[in-house]
Design a protein around this motif. Structure first.
Motif, short mmCIF file in Angstrom:
data_model
loop_
_atom_site.label_atom_id
_atom_site.label_comp_id
_atom_site.label_asym_id
_atom_site.label_seq_id
_atom_site.Cartn_x
_atom_site.Cartn_y
_atom_site.Cartn_z
N ARG A 121 0.83 -1.21 0.00
CA ARG A 121 0.00 0.00 0.00
C ARG A 121 0.86 1.26 0.00
NH1 ARG A 121 -2.36 0.02 5.02
NH2 ARG A 121 -3.53 -1.79 4.34
N GLU A 122 1.94 1.25 0.77
CA GLU A 122 2.82 2.43 0.84
C GLU A 122 3.48 2.69 -0.51
OE1 GLU A 122 4.60 5.77 1.75
OE2 GLU A 122 3.04 4.81 2.97
N VAL A 123 3.91 1.64 -1.18
CA VAL A 123 4.53 1.80 -2.50
C VAL A 123 3.51 2.35 -3.49
CG1 VAL A 123 5.57 0.55 -4.45
CG2 VAL A 123 6.27 0.02 -2.11
N VAL A 124 2.30 1.82 -3.46
CA VAL A 124 1.24 2.28 -4.37
C VAL A 124 0.88 3.73 -4.07
CG1 VAL A 124 -1.14 1.92 -5.12
CG2 VAL A 124 0.34 -0.05 -4.72
N ARG A 125 0.72 4.05 -2.81
CA ARG A 125 0.40 5.44 -2.43
C ARG A 125 1.47 6.42 -2.89
NH1 ARG A 125 -1.74 5.28 3.84
NH2 ARG A 125 -3.82 4.46 3.40
N ARG A 126 2.72 6.05 -2.67
CA ARG A 126 3.83 6.93 -3.05
C ARG A 126 3.83 7.15 -4.57
NH1 ARG A 126 7.60 4.53 -0.36
NH2 ARG A 126 8.20 3.08 -2.01
N GLY A 127 3.67 6.07 -5.34
CA GLY A 127 3.66 6.19 -6.79
C GLY A 127 2.48 6.99 -7.31
N PHE A 128 1.31 6.72 -6.75
CA PHE A 128 0.11 7.45 -7.18
C PHE A 128 0.22 8.91 -6.76
CE2 PHE A 128 -4.37 8.62 -7.41
CZ PHE A 128 -4.75 8.02 -8.60
N GLY A 129 0.75 9.14 -5.57
CA GLY A 129 0.94 10.51 -5.10
C GLY A 129 1.85 11.31 -6.01
N GLU A 130 2.89 10.66 -6.52
CA GLU A 130 3.79 11.35 -7.45
C GLU A 130 3.06 11.74 -8.74
OE1 GLU A 130 7.13 8.70 -7.87
OE2 GLU A 130 7.93 9.25 -5.89
N LEU A 131 2.15 10.88 -9.19
CA LEU A 131 1.34 11.20 -10.37
C LEU A 131 0.46 12.42 -10.11
CD1 LEU A 131 0.18 7.63 -11.50
CD2 LEU A 131 2.08 8.98 -12.43
N VAL A 132 -0.20 12.40 -8.96
CA VAL A 132 -1.10 13.51 -8.62
C VAL A 132 -0.30 14.81 -8.47
CG1 VAL A 132 -2.66 14.43 -6.85
CG2 VAL A 132 -2.83 12.02 -7.54
N GLU A 133 0.80 14.76 -7.76
CA GLU A 133 1.59 15.97 -7.55
C GLU A 133 2.15 16.52 -8.85
OE1 GLU A 133 4.30 14.67 -4.49
OE2 GLU A 133 2.91 15.31 -2.90
N TYR A 134 2.52 15.63 -9.76
CA TYR A 134 2.99 16.09 -11.06
C TYR A 134 1.87 16.81 -11.81
CZ TYR A 134 4.66 16.53 -15.75
OH TYR A 134 5.00 17.07 -16.97
N VAL A 135 0.70 16.20 -11.85
CA VAL A 135 -0.43 16.81 -12.56
C VAL A 135 -0.80 18.15 -11.92
CG1 VAL A 135 -2.89 16.56 -13.12
CG2 VAL A 135 -1.31 14.67 -13.54
N GLU A 136 -0.77 18.24 -10.60
CA GLU A 136 -1.03 19.52 -9.93
C GLU A 136 -0.01 20.57 -10.36
OE1 GLU A 136 -2.91 18.08 -5.64
OE2 GLU A 136 -0.73 18.19 -5.86
N ARG A 137 1.25 20.18 -10.38
CA ARG A 137 2.33 21.11 -10.72
C ARG A 137 2.25 21.57 -12.17
NH1 ARG A 137 5.68 17.89 -8.39
NH2 ARG A 137 6.49 16.93 -10.28
N VAL A 138 2.07 20.64 -13.09
CA VAL A 138 2.09 21.00 -14.50
C VAL A 138 0.82 21.72 -14.92
CG1 VAL A 138 1.19 18.85 -15.50
CG2 VAL A 138 2.82 20.20 -16.79
N SER A 139 -0.30 21.33 -14.36
CA SER A 139 -1.56 21.94 -14.78
C SER A 139 -1.83 23.28 -14.09
CB SER A 139 -2.74 21.00 -14.54
OG SER A 139 -3.05 20.92 -13.16
N ARG A 140 -1.40 23.38 -12.84
CA ARG A 140 -1.67 24.57 -12.01
C ARG A 140 -3.18 24.88 -11.94
NH1 ARG A 140 3.31 26.77 -14.78
NH2 ARG A 140 1.85 27.45 -16.35
N LEU A 141 -3.97 23.81 -11.98
CA LEU A 141 -5.42 23.94 -11.91
C LEU A 141 -5.89 23.66 -10.49
CD1 LEU A 141 -6.30 22.15 -15.26
CD2 LEU A 141 -6.56 24.58 -14.76
N PRO A 142 -7.11 24.09 -10.16
CA PRO A 142 -7.65 23.87 -8.81
C PRO A 142 -7.76 22.37 -8.49
CG PRO A 142 -9.06 25.38 -10.06
CD PRO A 142 -8.04 24.84 -11.00
N SER A 143 -7.74 22.07 -7.21
CA SER A 143 -7.74 20.67 -6.76
C SER A 143 -8.99 19.91 -7.23
CB SER A 143 -7.58 20.58 -5.25
OG SER A 143 -8.66 21.23 -4.60
N ASP A 144 -10.14 20.59 -7.33
CA ASP A 144 -11.33 19.88 -7.78
C ASP A 144 -11.19 19.43 -9.24
OD1 ASP A 144 -11.55 22.60 -8.64
OD2 ASP A 144 -13.73 22.45 -8.74
#
Length: 183
Positions: A121-144
């Motif tokens: 679970r920790e490995v999956v969370r970390r990997g998925f979290g990196e995907l989310v954080e990248y999309v947040e960073r590149v898109s600069r769109l609201p969290s919703d």
């Protein structure tokens, strides 16, 4: 006499991880065979355990590789883009990957299914979290909007898992069409 070039430990490790990705994507952690992985990589089963110690550690390394590959695909697809353009490019690249090679999708689905184990679970969370954080960073769109993007991506995963991307059923076509409007 033919001379064969010896592969480095890193090259062997990569071959094992590639074979493991295919095996675990098809059969999951419990059903995956280290013997089949070794055979596909052209090595002995003891060598697999020499590098990874346990089947679970090999599975976790495979998840990391799968998530890293997905993140690299996100980077490539969104290069030079931001906002909705970046999301659209990532969504198109991801959808194309699902249609062309479902191995990463199946590996991700197997990793989610194995997430009842805290270490996995920790490995999956970390990997998925990196995907989310990248999309947040590149898109600069609201969290919703980022949440909506990932929700539609997960729906695409389910659609692809059921092999509905090219289905004739009306409900499947409508569902896919609706995904395309928000990705």
């Amino acid at each position: 006499m033919a001379v064969t070039e010896r592969k480095t430990a890193t090259e062997r490790r990569d071959e094992i991880l590639e074979a493991a990705l295919v095996e675990f994507a098809a059969h999951g952690l419990d059903g995956g065979s280290t013997e089949a992985i070794a055979k596909a990589a052209g090595i002995s089963q003891p060598y697999v355990f020499r590098l990874f110690r346990t089947k679970k550690q090999l599975f976790m390394a495979t998840i990391e590789r799968c998530m890293r590959g997905t993140l690299e695909m996100f980077h490539t697809a969104s290069a030079g883009l931001s906002g909705e353009e970046a999301l659209h490019a990532i969504g198109e690249a991801y959808t194309e990957r699902l249609a062309v090679d479902p191995t990463y999708l199946h590996a991700q689905m197997q990793s989610y299914a194995a997430s009842d184990d805290p270490e996995i679970r920790e490995v999956v969370r970390r990997g998925f979290g990196e995907l989310v954080e990248y999309v947040e960073r590149v898109s600069r769109l609201p969290s919703d909007r980022v949440s909506q993007f990932f929700a539609q991506g997960m729906l695409l995963n389910v659609i692809a898992s059921m092999d509905l991307l090219h289905a004739d059923a009306g409900w499947a076509k409508r569902l896919i069409e609706g995904c395309g409007k928000g990705v």
